[in-house]
Scaffold this motif. Structure first.
Motif, short mmCIF file in Angstrom:
data_model
loop_
_atom_site.label_atom_id
_atom_site.label_comp_id
_atom_site.label_asym_id
_atom_site.label_seq_id
_atom_site.Cartn_x
_atom_site.Cartn_y
_atom_site.Cartn_z
N THR A 79 -125.31 -65.03 98.55
CA THR A 79 -124.27 -64.03 98.73
C THR A 79 -122.87 -64.56 98.47
O THR A 79 -121.94 -63.77 98.27
N GLY A 80 -122.68 -65.88 98.48
CA GLY A 80 -121.35 -66.46 98.31
C GLY A 80 -120.53 -66.52 99.57
O GLY A 80 -119.35 -66.89 99.53
N GLU A 81 -121.12 -66.22 100.71
CA GLU A 81 -120.38 -66.20 101.97
C GLU A 81 -120.25 -67.60 102.57
O GLU A 81 -121.19 -68.39 102.52
N VAL A 82 -119.09 -67.86 103.15
CA VAL A 82 -118.80 -69.10 103.87
C VAL A 82 -118.71 -68.77 105.35
O VAL A 82 -118.08 -67.77 105.74
N SER A 83 -119.35 -69.60 106.21
CA SER A 83 -119.40 -69.26 107.63
C SER A 83 -119.54 -70.51 108.48
O SER A 83 -119.69 -71.62 107.98
N ASP A 84 -119.52 -70.29 109.80
CA ASP A 84 -119.83 -71.30 110.82
C ASP A 84 -119.08 -72.62 110.63
O ASP A 84 -119.69 -73.68 110.51
N PRO A 85 -117.77 -72.59 110.65
CA PRO A 85 -117.04 -73.86 110.47
C PRO A 85 -117.25 -74.79 111.66
O PRO A 85 -117.23 -74.38 112.81
N LEU A 86 -117.46 -76.06 111.35
CA LEU A 86 -117.53 -77.11 112.36
C LEU A 86 -116.38 -78.06 112.07
O LEU A 86 -116.30 -78.65 110.98
N LEU A 87 -115.50 -78.24 113.04
CA LEU A 87 -114.32 -79.07 112.85
C LEU A 87 -114.53 -80.43 113.50
O LEU A 87 -114.99 -80.52 114.64
N ILE A 88 -114.18 -81.48 112.77
CA ILE A 88 -114.35 -82.84 113.26
C ILE A 88 -112.97 -83.47 113.43
O ILE A 88 -112.16 -83.49 112.50
N SER A 89 -112.70 -83.94 114.64
CA SER A 89 -111.42 -84.57 114.97
C SER A 89 -111.65 -86.04 115.25
O SER A 89 -112.64 -86.42 115.86
N THR A 90 -110.71 -86.86 114.81
CA THR A 90 -110.81 -88.30 115.04
C THR A 90 -109.42 -88.86 115.29
O THR A 90 -108.52 -88.67 114.48
N ASP A 91 -109.24 -89.52 116.41
CA ASP A 91 -107.94 -90.13 116.73
C ASP A 91 -107.66 -91.28 115.77
O ASP A 91 -108.54 -92.07 115.45
N GLY A 92 -106.42 -91.38 115.33
CA GLY A 92 -106.01 -92.47 114.46
C GLY A 92 -106.31 -92.25 112.99
O GLY A 92 -105.91 -93.04 112.16
N LEU A 93 -107.04 -91.20 112.66
CA LEU A 93 -107.32 -90.88 111.26
C LEU A 93 -106.56 -89.59 110.95
O LEU A 93 -106.90 -88.53 111.45
N HIS A 94 -105.55 -89.68 110.10
CA HIS A 94 -104.62 -88.59 109.93
C HIS A 94 -105.07 -87.56 108.90
O HIS A 94 -104.60 -86.43 108.90
N TYR A 95 -105.97 -87.94 108.01
CA TYR A 95 -106.40 -87.00 106.98
C TYR A 95 -107.73 -87.45 106.39
O TYR A 95 -108.15 -88.61 106.53
N CYS A 96 -108.40 -86.52 105.73
CA CYS A 96 -109.63 -86.81 104.99
C CYS A 96 -109.37 -86.42 103.54
O CYS A 96 -108.89 -85.32 103.25
N TYR A 97 -109.70 -87.30 102.61
CA TYR A 97 -109.47 -87.04 101.19
C TYR A 97 -110.80 -86.92 100.43
O TYR A 97 -111.23 -85.84 100.07
N GLY A 98 -111.49 -88.03 100.18
CA GLY A 98 -112.72 -87.99 99.38
C GLY A 98 -113.93 -87.54 100.18
O GLY A 98 -114.06 -87.83 101.37
N LEU A 99 -114.84 -86.81 99.50
CA LEU A 99 -116.06 -86.30 100.13
C LEU A 99 -117.20 -86.34 99.13
O LEU A 99 -117.00 -86.14 97.93
N ALA A 100 -118.40 -86.57 99.62
CA ALA A 100 -119.59 -86.49 98.77
C ALA A 100 -120.82 -86.31 99.64
O ALA A 100 -120.88 -86.84 100.76
N PHE A 101 -121.79 -85.58 99.12
CA PHE A 101 -123.09 -85.42 99.77
C PHE A 101 -124.12 -86.30 99.06
O PHE A 101 -123.99 -86.59 97.87
N SER A 102 -125.14 -86.70 99.79
CA SER A 102 -126.26 -87.37 99.15
C SER A 102 -127.00 -86.37 98.26
O SER A 102 -126.85 -85.16 98.42
N HIS A 103 -127.81 -86.86 97.31
CA HIS A 103 -128.46 -86.00 96.34
C HIS A 103 -129.37 -84.97 96.99
O HIS A 103 -129.61 -83.91 96.44
N ASP A 104 -129.88 -85.27 98.21
CA ASP A 104 -130.77 -84.34 98.89
C ASP A 104 -130.05 -83.50 99.94
O ASP A 104 -130.68 -82.74 100.67
N SER A 105 -128.74 -83.66 100.03
CA SER A 105 -127.88 -82.89 100.95
C SER A 105 -128.18 -83.19 102.42
O SER A 105 -127.83 -82.40 103.29
#
Length: 600
Positions: free
Chosen positions: A238-264
């Protein structure tokens, strides 16, 4: 002791393999170019492009280079600016400035080149490239067509569940809406699917947006207070985006690079701030809300863009460096993923922040994780289905096999094995009326027994030798690792032995007793009248039986109270010289073992 059964599962996937060659060429950074070949990765040093961040490369289904772009310009396979390709709307210094996708279908003539301009033109647009134009080198043959206003620096692509169409997913900076545009053979569907989510305000809009190769998830790097990463569910039907899960970490100000394993199954994220680090998250973990607890620090140090590759590995950009980092086994948990900071030397040119963007489905290889089980415990095999699979049909072997039984659920198969052997498994994944098949092999092997024998009593001066056979390694309770040991002290002797991945434990209780029992350990039945007969010295009121065995386990003598002893003959003939084993049975005491040396 019972036999142990070890089961190893190896997986071979044929899903999406057809498309991986479209990612064979990488052009990025300061004039860097790579080619993924059967024998490995080759630095080709042919690039004419400077790309500080966003970039993309297009290859055909045979892996031949077509063109590459930083969003502002596009170069053909001869490394010259393509006709009409010098005034694109993309901004090379944004995270994901450009994305190249062929028109859906076999051997496409036209390619869509999507450009992202969050600051100058403030729009997401595309142009068409005709690969038959420009004397077969390609040419931009359409003006820019606008898709949305006010994008952030992020966009990604993944297949529709029908395996043909492609979703282009972008994020709007001002209101945290996600726009999913569907690319079909006849063109882009005019009306996007818009998902409006409640996310904290992202202060800079940079950081990657990545779809998982399976089409199940989206991950987005952020900078919103302590929130640095958003993981979302994506429905690739359907193309719908849902159920956001937010991850917080002290001392880490931002996230830049991302990748999934080939099997997700795994997500890798690169964080910056007070220190740089690479983190791994296990997407198979339940419950979903507790995913942050699976975070494992893979590495510290310089890391920016992450990108899956045709060789199944994930490569990591190290800004201003001459090396690419690499996660060698992205599907493995924890340290087994094997991150190498300086894996691929890229020459004198310098890497920048970005690596090329692709349709993430090119890298999809669903897998059954390697599993091992011992002692006939059921083996559970599963595939993450999320929104990408409606059902799975499991086929253990292709014919009925009398040596196993199995039961199935929606996403798992439970085996019980009864014999050694290698068994083929097939999983047919159904979604949107289409199917793909994955194959696996289950190898069942037996490991040896671990048996220290019955508890026993040692009399003064006696000892017993404990021996483990056919094991790879062992660990005794007192820390010794030898497979054999001589024991003459009382106590509980426990050992754990391994063969392959299976282990087994046994223990033996040894007691000692100071009873007036004397059993000689040597005698000389040579007829000289001295020490010609072997017998125990046991109190007269004691009831006992002592049996003597040769090294082949044949009984050669038996002594009971009143017997004269053993004269060294077997069947009326002198026995051979050597060591013989005796067993003393004196109820209610445990059996006592020892040896006697016969010398002629």
């Amino acid at each position: 002791m019972r036999k142990l059964i070890a089961i190893s599962v190896f997986f071979i996937s044929f899903l999406a393999a057809f498309g991986q060659r479209q990612a064979n060429h990488w052009f990025f950074g300061d004039s860097i170019s790579l080619e993924f070949r059967v024998g490995g990765v080759v630095v080709t040093s042919k690039s004419a492009m400077y790309a500080p961040e966003g970039c993309a490369t297009a290859s055909d289904s045979l892996g031949n280079l077509l063109f590459y772009s930083n969003g502002k310009s596009v170069w053909n396979r001869q490394h010259l600016i393509m006709s009409g390709g010098d005034s694109l709307f993309g901004e090379p210094d944004v995270t994901q400035s450009v994305l190249c996708l062929p028109e859906p279908g076999f051997n496409p003539r036209f390619w869509y080149l999507f450009t992202n301009s969050p600051y100058t033109h403030r729009k997401l647009s595309y142009v068409l490239i005709d690969m038959q134009a420009g004397n077969g080198l390609g040419a931009v043959v359409s003006p820019h067509t606008d898709l949305m206003q006010g994008p952030s620096e992020r966009m990604t692509a993944v297949n529709h569940c029908n395996g043909r169409d492609v979703w282009i997913i972008a994020h709007r900076q001002s209101n945290n809406r996600f726009y999913a545009f569907l690319l079909k053979p006849e063109g882009i569907v005019a009306q996007p699917v818009v998902s409006d989510l409640s996310l904290p305000y992202d202060m800079n809009g940079s950081g990657y947006l990545k779809a998982s190769p399976s089409g199940s998830y989206l991950a987005m790097g952020m900078r919103a207070g302590n929130v640095v990463l958003a993981l979302l569910q994506f429905n690739n039907e359907t193309g719908e985006v849902s159920d956001p899960l937010l991850i917080s970490t002290d001392g880490l100000h931002y996230c830049y690079g991302l990748a999934f394993s080939h099997d997700s199954r795994r997500l890798y994220a690169g964080f910056g701030g007070e220190q740089y680090r690479v983190m791994q998250y296990d997407l198979t973990h339940k419950p979903w809300s507790d995913l942050a607890s699976t975070g494992y620090r893979v590495s510290l140090g310089n890391n920016y863009a992450f990108q899956e590759a045709p060789d199944g590995r994930i490569y990591v950009a190290q800004v201003n460096g001459s090396w690419l980092g690499c996660i060698l086994h992205p599907g493995e948990l924890g340290a087994r993923c094997d991150f190498v900071p300086n894996h691929l030397f890229i020459g004198q040119s310098r890497c920048r922040m970005g690596l090329p963007s692709f349709n993430q489905s090119l890298f999809y290889r669903p897998s059954l994780e390697n599993k091992h089980v011992c002692e006939l415990n059921p083996l559970v095999l599963s595939l993450p289905i999320a929104s990408t699979v409606d059902s799975i049909t499991w086929h253990p072997d292709w014919v009925e096999n009398p040596w196993w039984t199995f039961t199935t659920t929606v996403d798992s198969l439970v085996f019980s094995y009864y014999a050694e052997g290698t068994y083929q498994i097939a999983a047919v994944l159904w979604h949107c009326g289409t199917s793909d098949t994955a194959f696996g092999l289950a190898t069942v092997a037996l490991t040896p027994e671990v048996n220290l024998g019955a508890d026993t009593v040692l009399f003064d001066g006696q000892s017993i030798f404990l021996q483990l056979n056919d094991v790879d390694s062992c660990l005794w309770g007192d820390g010794l690792r030898e497979s054999g040991r001589l024991v003459n002290q009382p106590g509980l002797y426990s050992v754990t032995a391994w063969s392959g991945v299976c282990s087994n434990t046994d223990s033996l209780l040894i007691s000692t007793r100071s009873v007036p029992v004397f059993i000689p350990n040597v005698f000389t039945p040579n007829g000289n009248g001295a020490n010609d007969v072997w017998r125990p010295v046991v109190p007269s009121e004691t009831s006992y039986t002592i049996q003597v065995f040769d090294r082949f386990g044949a009984r050669v003598a038996e002594i009971v109270p009143g017997s004269v002893g053993w004269d060294g003959n077997v069947g009326g003939k002198p026995c051979a010289e050597g060591i013989y084993i005796w067993v003393l049975n004196r109820p209610p005491d445990p059996l006592v073992y020892g040896s006697v040396l016969v010398i002629r």
